[in-house]
Design an enzyme around this catalytic site. Structure first.
Site, mmCIF file in Angstrom:
data_model
loop_
_atom_site.group_PDB
_atom_site.id
_atom_site.type_symbol
_atom_site.label_atom_id
_atom_site.label_comp_id
_atom_site.label_asym_id
_atom_site.label_seq_id
_atom_site.Cartn_x
_atom_site.Cartn_y
_atom_site.Cartn_z
ATOM 1 N N ASN A 135 -2.040 12.440 -4.999
ATOM 2 C CA ASN A 135 -3.508 12.734 -5.623
ATOM 3 C C ASN A 135 -3.489 14.591 -5.437
ATOM 4 O O ASN A 135 -3.825 15.259 -6.428
ATOM 5 C CB ASN A 135 -4.667 11.958 -5.268
ATOM 6 C CG ASN A 135 -4.793 10.854 -6.164
ATOM 7 O OD1 ASN A 135 -4.078 10.762 -7.269
ATOM 8 N ND2 ASN A 135 -5.358 9.941 -5.068
ATOM 9 N N GLU A 145 -4.577 2.237 -4.768
ATOM 10 C CA GLU A 145 -3.201 1.995 -4.114
ATOM 11 C C GLU A 145 -2.606 0.947 -3.664
ATOM 12 O O GLU A 145 -1.609 0.530 -3.665
ATOM 13 C CB GLU A 145 -2.771 3.327 -3.618
ATOM 14 C CG GLU A 145 -3.060 3.479 -2.004
ATOM 15 C CD GLU A 145 -4.726 4.233 -1.876
ATOM 16 O OE1 GLU A 145 -5.025 4.506 -0.726
ATOM 17 O OE2 GLU A 145 -5.435 3.889 -2.770
ATOM 18 N N ASP A 164 -2.293 8.589 -10.874
ATOM 19 C CA ASP A 164 -1.902 7.060 -12.201
ATOM 20 C C ASP A 164 -0.474 7.183 -12.710
ATOM 21 O O ASP A 164 -0.099 6.374 -12.781
ATOM 22 C CB ASP A 164 -2.906 7.434 -13.411
ATOM 23 C CG ASP A 164 -4.233 7.767 -13.122
ATOM 24 O OD1 ASP A 164 -4.551 7.303 -12.114
ATOM 25 O OD2 ASP A 164 -5.105 7.746 -13.711
ATOM 26 N N ASP A 207 0.265 -1.297 0.072
ATOM 27 C CA ASP A 207 0.271 -0.442 -0.253
ATOM 28 C C ASP A 207 0.897 0.801 -0.101
ATOM 29 O O ASP A 207 1.878 1.303 0.724
ATOM 30 C CB ASP A 207 -1.147 -0.305 1.160
ATOM 31 C CG ASP A 207 -2.191 1.147 0.514
ATOM 32 O OD1 ASP A 207 -2.949 0.935 0.620
ATOM 33 O OD2 ASP A 207 -2.326 1.880 1.479
ATOM 34 N N HIS A 248 -5.135 14.029 -10.000
ATOM 35 C CA HIS A 248 -5.279 12.409 -10.714
ATOM 36 C C HIS A 248 -4.161 11.787 -11.341
ATOM 37 O O HIS A 248 -4.101 10.795 -10.696
ATOM 38 C CB HIS A 248 -6.954 12.151 -10.449
ATOM 39 C CG HIS A 248 -7.837 12.574 -9.353
ATOM 40 N ND1 HIS A 248 -7.795 11.183 -8.376
ATOM 41 C CD2 HIS A 248 -8.784 13.110 -8.911
ATOM 42 C CE1 HIS A 248 -8.160 11.225 -7.416
ATOM 43 N NE2 HIS A 248 -8.504 12.307 -8.295
#
Length: 361
Positions: free
Chosen positions: A243, A278, A252, A235, A248
């Site tokens: 973010n 994530e 990504d 994680d 975003h």
């Protein structure tokens, strides 16, 4: 003439139907050629030989001649599998021709054998100078027809009957060859399309890693066969702030770069997937927990050292929290994943940027 056309149509239907079912075992095979593994070429030879034999057994008898579409099966075997496939197919066709030959009447059998041998030699020579194209397929088919016509002439009573049968023979073999070639090409395209769709259904669109469905199917497979494995749940720490800072699109980019890092650090037999958001999962078959924890530490350090780059922003770092568990710590793979998730929670609760292996204590 009409009866001959009807019988040829039956022969043609047998050819196409046999191709459809017989080549299903090869639907996942890469492009087949004379350079394919010997096992693949043997299978092609057996399939084409079976089809050629069936065509001979259902051939048209006309003035002692056996007229059918065996030549298409033979050329197809030569074209895709070289002399190995062609030799097996030739043997099957000659064997079937022998079965339908009345005792003492071996002229047709001898001529059929000579035609097959001549075509095999010609095809072997021609393939040295030709690519695997439709034109080359037609050339081999034309050569086979050319070798067959003198035999057809010798086995017919009159020249007019020879012309009649030659016309039907040429038309149907050219038509049968064309349809066979196109059918096999379209069949392969269809199989490739289906395979691509199946892979897409099991692949995460953003990272190209395995998606949750594939991970769950693999875990179920482990349960079914009792495989030993370990699992890492990875994680990204404070991903929300990534973010918030970079948008975003920046998030990504981090997910994609991390997916490459996980694949690079994991052994070849591992399955790396995105479990959602994530969170990533690494399935490690036949790896004990201690080794899995060491691998997790390698991944954690590699990520901490990596510079993540997005747009015009300065390079930045992210850290990982990782939980680990092994199959000897749970009765089912679902329980093992739950224990790895508990270890991940512990890693986050005790400071993040660390690897925690599950312990019963």
């Amino acid at each position: 003439m009409l009866s001959q056309f009807n019988q040829f149509l039956l022969n043609f239907s047998l050819l196409i139907t046999s191709l459809l079912f017989a080549f299903l075992p090869l639907r996942h095979t890469e492009r087949i050629s004379a350079d394919s593994p010997i096992r693949t070429r043997l299978v092609v030879g057996l399939i084409a030989g079976l089809i050629g034999g069936l065509l001979v057994l259902n051939s048209i008898t006309y003035d002692g001649a056996k007229i059918d579409l065996r030549l298409v099966a033979l050329v197809t075997a030569y074209y895709y599998g070289g002399w190995v496939s062609g030799g097996i197919t030739m043997t099957a066709i000659i064997g079937a021709r022998f079965l339908v030959t009345p005792p003492g009447v071996y002229e047709g059998l001898i001529l059929a054998t000579l035609i097959c041998l001549a075509l095999l030699v010609t095809a072997s020579i021609y393939r040295r100078f030709a690519a695997q194209t439709f034109k080359d397929y037609l050339v081999l088919l034309g050569v086979g027809i050319g070798y067959s016509l003198p035999a057809l002439y010798l086995l017919t009573d009159t020249f007019m009957r020879f012309l009649e049968m030659a016309f039907v023979y040429i038309i149907f073999n050219l038509f049968g060859g064309y349809v066979t070639y196109r059918f096999l090409q379209e069949l392969r395209k269809h199989f490739q399309f289906v395979q691509t769709q199946q892979e897409l259904a099991l692949t995460d669109g953003l990272t190209n890693l395995a998606n949750r469905r594939r991970l769950d199917e693999t875990l179920a497979h482990y349960d079914q066969h009792g495989y030993a494995f370990s699992v890492l749940i990875v994680d990204i720490d404070f991903f929300k702030s990534v973010n918030d800072t970079y948008g975003h699109d920046g998030g990504d980019v981090v997910l994609r770069q991390l997916s490459h890092l996980l694949q690079h650090c994991s052994p070849d037999e591992a399955l790396v997937g995105r479990y959602g958001g994530e969170e990533f999962v690494v399935l490690l078959p036949d790896m004990p927990l201690k080794e899995a924890v060491r691998l997790g530490e390698t991944i954690r350090l590699a990520c901490a050292d990596q510079h993540f780059v997005f747009s015009t922003y300065p390079a930045f770092h992210v850290t990982l929290s990782i939980g680990a568990a092994s199959s000897d710590q749970g009765e089912t793979s679902f329980e093992v994943v739950q224990k790895a998730d508990q270890s991940l929670y512990q890693a986050k609760q005790t400071g993040r940027n660390k690897v925690v292996g599950y312990s019963e204590e």
